[in-house]
Enzyme design. Structure first.
Site, mmCIF file in Angstrom:
data_model
loop_
_atom_site.group_PDB
_atom_site.id
_atom_site.type_symbol
_atom_site.label_atom_id
_atom_site.label_comp_id
_atom_site.label_asym_id
_atom_site.label_seq_id
_atom_site.Cartn_x
_atom_site.Cartn_y
_atom_site.Cartn_z
ATOM 1 N N LYS A 16 25.357 45.528 88.740
ATOM 2 C CA LYS A 16 25.776 44.841 87.516
ATOM 3 C C LYS A 16 27.222 45.227 87.164
ATOM 4 C CE LYS A 16 21.081 44.387 85.659
ATOM 5 N NZ LYS A 16 20.223 44.535 84.457
ATOM 6 N N TYR A 18 18.571 34.587 84.472
ATOM 7 C CA TYR A 18 17.690 35.312 83.551
ATOM 8 C C TYR A 18 16.901 34.378 82.630
ATOM 9 C CZ TYR A 18 19.497 39.939 84.822
ATOM 10 O OH TYR A 18 19.801 41.109 85.481
ATOM 11 N N ASN A 76 22.442 48.731 82.639
ATOM 12 C CA ASN A 76 21.611 49.618 83.454
ATOM 13 C C ASN A 76 21.880 49.531 84.956
ATOM 14 O OD1 ASN A 76 20.443 47.171 83.815
ATOM 15 N ND2 ASN A 76 18.417 47.723 83.064
ATOM 16 N N HIS A 80 20.092 45.428 89.216
ATOM 17 C CA HIS A 80 18.941 44.531 89.101
ATOM 18 C C HIS A 80 18.098 44.630 90.363
ATOM 19 C CE1 HIS A 80 16.553 40.860 88.508
ATOM 20 N NE2 HIS A 80 16.771 40.640 89.789
ATOM 21 N N GLU A 134 15.361 34.674 94.131
ATOM 22 C CA GLU A 134 16.636 35.275 93.741
ATOM 23 C C GLU A 134 17.588 35.441 94.926
ATOM 24 O OE1 GLU A 134 14.801 37.656 89.871
ATOM 25 O OE2 GLU A 134 15.580 38.830 91.561
HETATM 26 P P1 ADP Z 1 14.298 44.924 84.589
HETATM 27 O O1 ADP Z 1 15.758 44.681 84.926
HETATM 28 O O2 ADP Z 1 13.933 46.379 84.674
HETATM 29 O O3 ADP Z 1 13.370 44.043 85.411
HETATM 30 P P2 ADP Z 1 13.737 43.147 82.364
HETATM 31 O O4 ADP Z 1 13.429 42.092 83.380
HETATM 32 O O5 ADP Z 1 12.721 43.415 81.304
HETATM 33 O O6 ADP Z 1 14.101 44.541 83.052
HETATM 34 O O7 ADP Z 1 15.094 42.759 81.612
HETATM 35 C C1 ADP Z 1 16.180 42.221 82.328
HETATM 36 C C2 ADP Z 1 17.443 42.913 81.875
HETATM 37 O O8 ADP Z 1 17.681 42.610 80.503
HETATM 38 C C3 ADP Z 1 17.397 44.446 81.913
HETATM 39 O O9 ADP Z 1 17.675 44.977 83.194
HETATM 40 C C4 ADP Z 1 18.462 44.813 80.901
HETATM 41 O O10 ADP Z 1 19.775 44.686 81.440
HETATM 42 C C5 ADP Z 1 18.259 43.743 79.850
HETATM 43 N N1 ADP Z 1 17.340 44.179 78.785
HETATM 44 C C6 ADP Z 1 15.989 44.218 78.865
HETATM 45 N N2 ADP Z 1 15.448 44.684 77.722
HETATM 46 C C7 ADP Z 1 16.480 44.929 76.890
HETATM 47 C C8 ADP Z 1 16.586 45.414 75.552
HETATM 48 N N3 ADP Z 1 15.509 45.743 74.841
HETATM 49 N N4 ADP Z 1 17.830 45.542 75.035
HETATM 50 C C9 ADP Z 1 18.929 45.208 75.746
HETATM 51 N N5 ADP Z 1 18.905 44.740 77.008
HETATM 52 C C10 ADP Z 1 17.703 44.605 77.586
HETATM 53 MG MG MG Z 2 13.137 41.978 85.416
#
Ligand code: ADP
Ligand code: MG
Length: 143
Positions: free
Chosen positions: A11, A51, A114, A117, A128
């Site tokens: 990212k 997304y 974070n 992905h 994807e």
């Molecule tokens: P992951 O990437 O672990 O699969 P999710 O699919 O739930 O997580 O969410 C996609 C992305 O959206 C996350 O990696 C993060 O960058 C962002 N995200 C998810 N939940 C939150 C939140 N509560 N606040 C801010 N950003 C979030």
């Molecule tokens: Mg996810």
């Protein structure tokens, strides 16, 4: 178990922090082969589509803004049990909750920013990888 592909993506925070090389080394040390990779900058329409599943979540607008704030590095990653193993290697969404030694624990700063992905199911891995890499580029990879 047959080797399959997952979509891993560095990212914008990971690219901006200069940690891309270290994160890629970590991924390779976990046995993943990089079968396709590209440094690119997403448009809001592309990030929104990628997304789409989160479009009704409160963080969606921030997520799209963040994912378009700088370049990203999507990779088609191959390994046995690639999808589940990559999710283990990246760790929980929130680095504060991620297990020690995971990429998000080591390299991420917050739940939004974070670092990486990873596809969450084999079906989404297929979808994807195809999102970023045209058929011509991944021809033969599903063999
Ligand atoms: P992951 O990437 O672990 O699969 P999710 O699919 O739930 O997580 O969410 C996609 C992305 O959206 C996350 O990696 C993060 O960058 C962002 N995200 C998810 N939940 C939150 C939140 N509560 N606040 C801010 N950003 C979030
Ligand atoms: Mg996810």
């Amino acid at each position: 178990m047959a080797k399959i592909l997952t979509l891993g993506m560095l990212k914008p925070d990971a690219i901006a922090s200069g940690k891309a090389g270290a994160i890629i080394a970590h991924i390779q040390n976990e046995g993943f082969s990089i079968r396709a990779a590209r440094l690119t900058r997403l448009t809001p329409a592309q990030a929104g589509k990628f997304y789409e599943v989160h479009k009704d979540r409160p963080f969606y607008a921030d997520l799209v803004a963040f994912m378009t704030s700088g370049p990203v590095l999507p990779m088609a990653l191959e390994r046995e049990d690639a999808v589940a193993h990559f999710r283990k290697v990246i760790g929980a969404t929130d680095p504060a909750e991620a297990a020690p030694g995971t990429i998000r624990k080591l390299f991420a700063e917050s739940k939004g920013k974070n670092a990486v992905h990873g596809s969450d199911s084999p079906e989404n891995g297929v979808r994807e990888v195809a999102f970023f890499f045209p058929e011509s580029e991944i021809a033969g990879l599903w063999g």
